[in-house]
Design a protein around this motif. Structure first.
Motif, PDB file in Angstrom:
ATOM      1  N   HIS A  26      64.947  26.885  40.106  1.00 47.93           N
ATOM      2  CA  HIS A  26      65.442  27.721  39.006  1.00 47.93           C
ATOM      3  C   HIS A  26      65.731  26.901  37.752  1.00 47.93           C
ATOM      4  O   HIS A  26      65.393  27.323  36.643  1.00 47.93           O
ATOM      5  N   SER A  27      66.337  25.732  37.916  1.00 44.92           N
ATOM      6  CA  SER A  27      66.633  24.920  36.731  1.00 44.92           C
ATOM      7  C   SER A  27      65.344  24.403  36.098  1.00 44.92           C
ATOM      8  O   SER A  27      65.240  24.329  34.870  1.00 44.92           O
ATOM      9  N   LEU A  28      64.347  24.086  36.902  1.00 38.64           N
ATOM     10  CA  LEU A  28      63.064  23.626  36.345  1.00 38.64           C
ATOM     11  C   LEU A  28      62.326  24.769  35.641  1.00 38.64           C
ATOM     12  O   LEU A  28      61.688  24.549  34.609  1.00 38.64           O
ATOM     13  N   CYS A  29      62.432  25.980  36.174  1.00 39.82           N
ATOM     14  CA  CYS A  29      61.824  27.134  35.491  1.00 39.82           C
ATOM     15  C   CYS A  29      62.505  27.379  34.152  1.00 39.82           C
ATOM     16  O   CYS A  29      61.842  27.637  33.142  1.00 39.82           O
ATOM     17  N   PHE A  30      63.833  27.291  34.135  1.00 38.47           N
ATOM     18  CA  PHE A  30      64.575  27.443  32.879  1.00 38.47           C
ATOM     19  C   PHE A  30      64.119  26.388  31.876  1.00 38.47           C
ATOM     20  O   PHE A  30      63.875  26.679  30.711  1.00 38.47           O
ATOM     21  N   PHE A  31      63.977  25.157  32.344  1.00 40.10           N
ATOM     22  CA  PHE A  31      63.532  24.042  31.501  1.00 40.10           C
ATOM     23  C   PHE A  31      62.112  24.283  30.984  1.00 40.10           C
ATOM     24  O   PHE A  31      61.846  24.142  29.790  1.00 40.10           O
ATOM     25  N   ALA A  32      61.192  24.671  31.861  1.00 40.82           N
ATOM     26  CA  ALA A  32      59.802  24.915  31.454  1.00 40.82           C
ATOM     27  C   ALA A  32      59.709  26.086  30.477  1.00 40.82           C
ATOM     28  O   ALA A  32      58.846  26.111  29.600  1.00 40.82           O
ATOM     29  N   GLY A  33      60.629  27.042  30.609  1.00 44.64           N
ATOM     30  CA  GLY A  33      60.647  28.189  29.705  1.00 44.64           C
ATOM     31  C   GLY A  33      60.934  27.821  28.266  1.00 44.64           C
ATOM     32  O   GLY A  33      60.667  28.595  27.352  1.00 44.64           O
ATOM     33  N   TYR A  35      59.334  25.567  26.776  1.00 42.03           N
ATOM     34  CA  TYR A  35      58.033  25.181  26.235  1.00 42.03           C
ATOM     35  C   TYR A  35      56.994  26.292  26.359  1.00 42.03           C
ATOM     36  O   TYR A  35      56.208  26.508  25.458  1.00 42.03           O
ATOM     37  N   LEU A  36      56.985  26.942  27.508  1.00 42.12           N
ATOM     38  CA  LEU A  36      55.985  27.971  27.781  1.00 42.12           C
ATOM     39  C   LEU A  36      56.649  29.341  27.704  1.00 42.12           C
ATOM     40  O   LEU A  36      57.738  29.524  28.240  1.00 42.12           O
ATOM     41  N   LYS A  37      55.998  30.286  27.101  1.00 43.86           N
ATOM     42  CA  LYS A  37      56.608  31.607  26.904  1.00 43.86           C
ATOM     43  C   LYS A  37      56.247  32.605  27.995  1.00 43.86           C
ATOM     44  O   LYS A  37      56.956  33.566  28.212  1.00 43.86           O
ATOM     45  N   ASP A  38      55.165  32.373  28.706  1.00 33.19           N
ATOM     46  CA  ASP A  38      54.729  33.290  29.757  1.00 33.19           C
ATOM     47  C   ASP A  38      55.423  32.925  31.070  1.00 33.19           C
ATOM     48  O   ASP A  38      55.256  31.812  31.583  1.00 33.19           O
ATOM     49  N   ILE A  39      56.200  33.835  31.627  1.00 39.24           N
ATOM     50  CA  ILE A  39      56.986  33.563  32.832  1.00 39.24           C
ATOM     51  C   ILE A  39      56.093  33.182  34.009  1.00 39.24           C
ATOM     52  O   ILE A  39      56.452  32.322  34.824  1.00 39.24           O
ATOM     53  N   ASN A  40      54.920  33.782  34.112  1.00 38.89           N
ATOM     54  CA  ASN A  40      54.010  33.433  35.208  1.00 38.89           C
ATOM     55  C   ASN A  40      53.490  32.017  35.055  1.00 38.89           C
ATOM     56  O   ASN A  40      53.345  31.289  36.040  1.00 38.89           O
ATOM     57  N   THR A  45      53.579  26.444  36.775  1.00 39.77           N
ATOM     58  CA  THR A  45      53.742  25.045  36.397  1.00 39.77           C
ATOM     59  C   THR A  45      54.725  24.352  37.331  1.00 39.77           C
ATOM     60  O   THR A  45      54.458  23.253  37.836  1.00 39.77           O
ATOM     61  N   VAL A  46      55.861  24.974  37.566  1.00 33.53           N
ATOM     62  CA  VAL A  46      56.880  24.380  38.440  1.00 33.53           C
ATOM     63  C   VAL A  46      56.365  24.290  39.873  1.00 33.53           C
ATOM     64  O   VAL A  46      56.519  23.264  40.538  1.00 33.53           O
ATOM     65  N   LYS A  81      49.525  22.022  29.336  1.00 33.49           N
ATOM     66  CA  LYS A  81      49.156  23.434  29.193  1.00 33.49           C
ATOM     67  C   LYS A  81      49.123  23.843  27.723  1.00 33.49           C
ATOM     68  O   LYS A  81      48.243  24.586  27.307  1.00 33.49           O
ATOM     69  N   LEU A  82      50.090  23.370  26.946  1.00 37.64           N
ATOM     70  CA  LEU A  82      50.107  23.695  25.519  1.00 37.64           C
ATOM     71  C   LEU A  82      48.868  23.130  24.828  1.00 37.64           C
ATOM     72  O   LEU A  82      48.239  23.806  24.016  1.00 37.64           O
ATOM     73  N   ARG A  83      48.521  21.891  25.168  1.00 39.04           N
ATOM     74  CA  ARG A  83      47.314  21.286  24.587  1.00 39.04           C
ATOM     75  C   ARG A  83      46.070  22.062  24.997  1.00 39.04           C
ATOM     76  O   ARG A  83      45.202  22.349  24.179  1.00 39.04           O
ATOM     77  N   SER A  84      45.999  22.406  26.274  1.00 36.33           N
ATOM     78  CA  SER A  84      44.849  23.142  26.795  1.00 36.33           C
ATOM     79  C   SER A  84      44.727  24.514  26.131  1.00 36.33           C
ATOM     80  O   SER A  84      43.636  24.913  25.716  1.00 36.33           O
ATOM     81  N   ASN A  85      45.848  25.222  26.039  1.00 34.15           N
ATOM     82  CA  ASN A  85      45.832  26.534  25.393  1.00 34.15           C
ATOM     83  C   ASN A  85      45.407  26.424  23.943  1.00 34.15           C
ATOM     84  O   ASN A  85      44.651  27.260  23.446  1.00 34.15           O
ATOM     85  N   THR A  86      45.877  25.401  23.283  1.00 33.67           N
ATOM     86  CA  THR A  86      45.535  25.221  21.871  1.00 33.67           C
ATOM     87  C   THR A  86      44.059  24.899  21.709  1.00 33.67           C
ATOM     88  O   THR A  86      43.409  25.399  20.793  1.00 33.67           O
ATOM     89  N   LEU A  87      43.520  24.082  22.606  1.00 37.18           N
ATOM     90  CA  LEU A  87      42.099  23.749  22.515  1.00 37.18           C
ATOM     91  C   LEU A  87      41.240  24.981  22.749  1.00 37.18           C
ATOM     92  O   LEU A  87      40.190  25.135  22.126  1.00 37.18           O
ATOM     93  N   HIS A  88      41.715  25.844  23.642  1.00 41.59           N
ATOM     94  CA  HIS A  88      40.957  27.063  23.897  1.00 41.59           C
ATOM     95  C   HIS A  88      40.885  27.930  22.643  1.00 41.59           C
ATOM     96  O   HIS A  88      39.906  28.617  22.418  1.00 41.59           O
ATOM     97  N   ILE A  89      41.918  27.924  21.852  1.00 45.79           N
ATOM     98  CA  ILE A  89      41.892  28.700  20.610  1.00 45.79           C
ATOM     99  C   ILE A  89      41.178  27.913  19.506  1.00 45.79           C
ATOM    100  O   ILE A  89      40.854  28.465  18.472  1.00 45.79           O
ATOM    101  N   ASN A  90      40.972  26.623  19.785  1.00 44.28           N
ATOM    102  CA  ASN A  90      40.249  25.742  18.870  1.00 44.28           C
ATOM    103  C   ASN A  90      40.948  25.590  17.527  1.00 44.28           C
ATOM    104  O   ASN A  90      40.321  25.654  16.479  1.00 44.28           O
TER     105      ASN A  90
END
Length: 193
Positions: A26-33, A35-40, A45-46, A81-90
């Motif tokens: 739970h604390s790692l999910c809170f932490f990852a949240g 950076y990442l906005k999608d709960i899934n 990631t965790v 994941k942020l880098r990957s998502n950004t590259l996908h949007i180019n």
């Protein structure tokens, strides 16, 4: 001493991994949240970090190494994941902005903030039941004294005394966390100047 404080612990069995998962998920999910906005995506990631520990049978020196490894692994996975998502949007500019925004200094700030909030939430959960109900309705849900009294079917005087009692208990149990947060904030403000 808990199971994860043994020297040179290998997280190899499903039982050890399950305990580790329950302790930090739970604390790692809170932490990852942060950076990442999608709960899934946060949950995936965790979970991937725990799968990696199991598959690689990673050896830890002690419980602090486990905690540091988990937070750093989640942070790095989020950055990837942020880098990957950004590259996908180019969009090259966006990756530079996001990478800068979530640098290692932000990692430390976010980790400290997460730890402090979890300490506060844990302390609130340790309050006596009636105190906890009044505190949550008053300070977390934002109810006024009259509304809390009506909701819990108690007198306004009881609400006031329970609020005072809760604050007194929390001040005592969170005094170290409070001092740490003041020190941390003063260090942050001196960096900006």
């Amino acid at each position: 001493m808990n199971d994860f404080q043994k020297k040179n612990m290998v997280v190899s069995g499903k039982v050890e991994l399950n305990k580790l998962f329950q302790q930090y998920y739970h604390s790692l999910c809170f932490f990852a949240g942060k950076y990442l906005k999608d709960i899934n995506e946060v949950k995936d990631t965790v979970q991937d970090v725990f799968v990696n520990i199991y598959e690689k049978k990673i050896v830890f020196k002690d419980s602090k190494s486990i905690k540091s490894y988990l937070y750093k692994s989640v942070h790095n996975s989020c950055m990837n994941k942020l880098r990957s998502n950004t590259l996908h949007i180019n969009v090259e500019k966006e990756i530079a902005d996001q990478t800068e925004e979530f640098s290692n200094s932000n990692y430390l700030n976010d980790r400290i903030e997460t730890e402090v909030l979890l300490e506060i939430f844990d302390a609130v959960e340790c309050l006596p039941m009636e105190c906890r109900k009044v505190f949550k309705l008053s300070y977390i849900s934002g109810y006024d004294i009259e509304s809390v009294a009506r909701e819990l079917n108690i007198s306004e005087h009881t609400v006031r005394s329970q609020r005072t009692r809760a604050k007194k208990i929390l001040r005592a149990s969170l005094k170290d966390v409070f001092l740490l947060s003041i020190l941390w904030r003063s260090m942050e403000s001196s960096k900006k100047n």
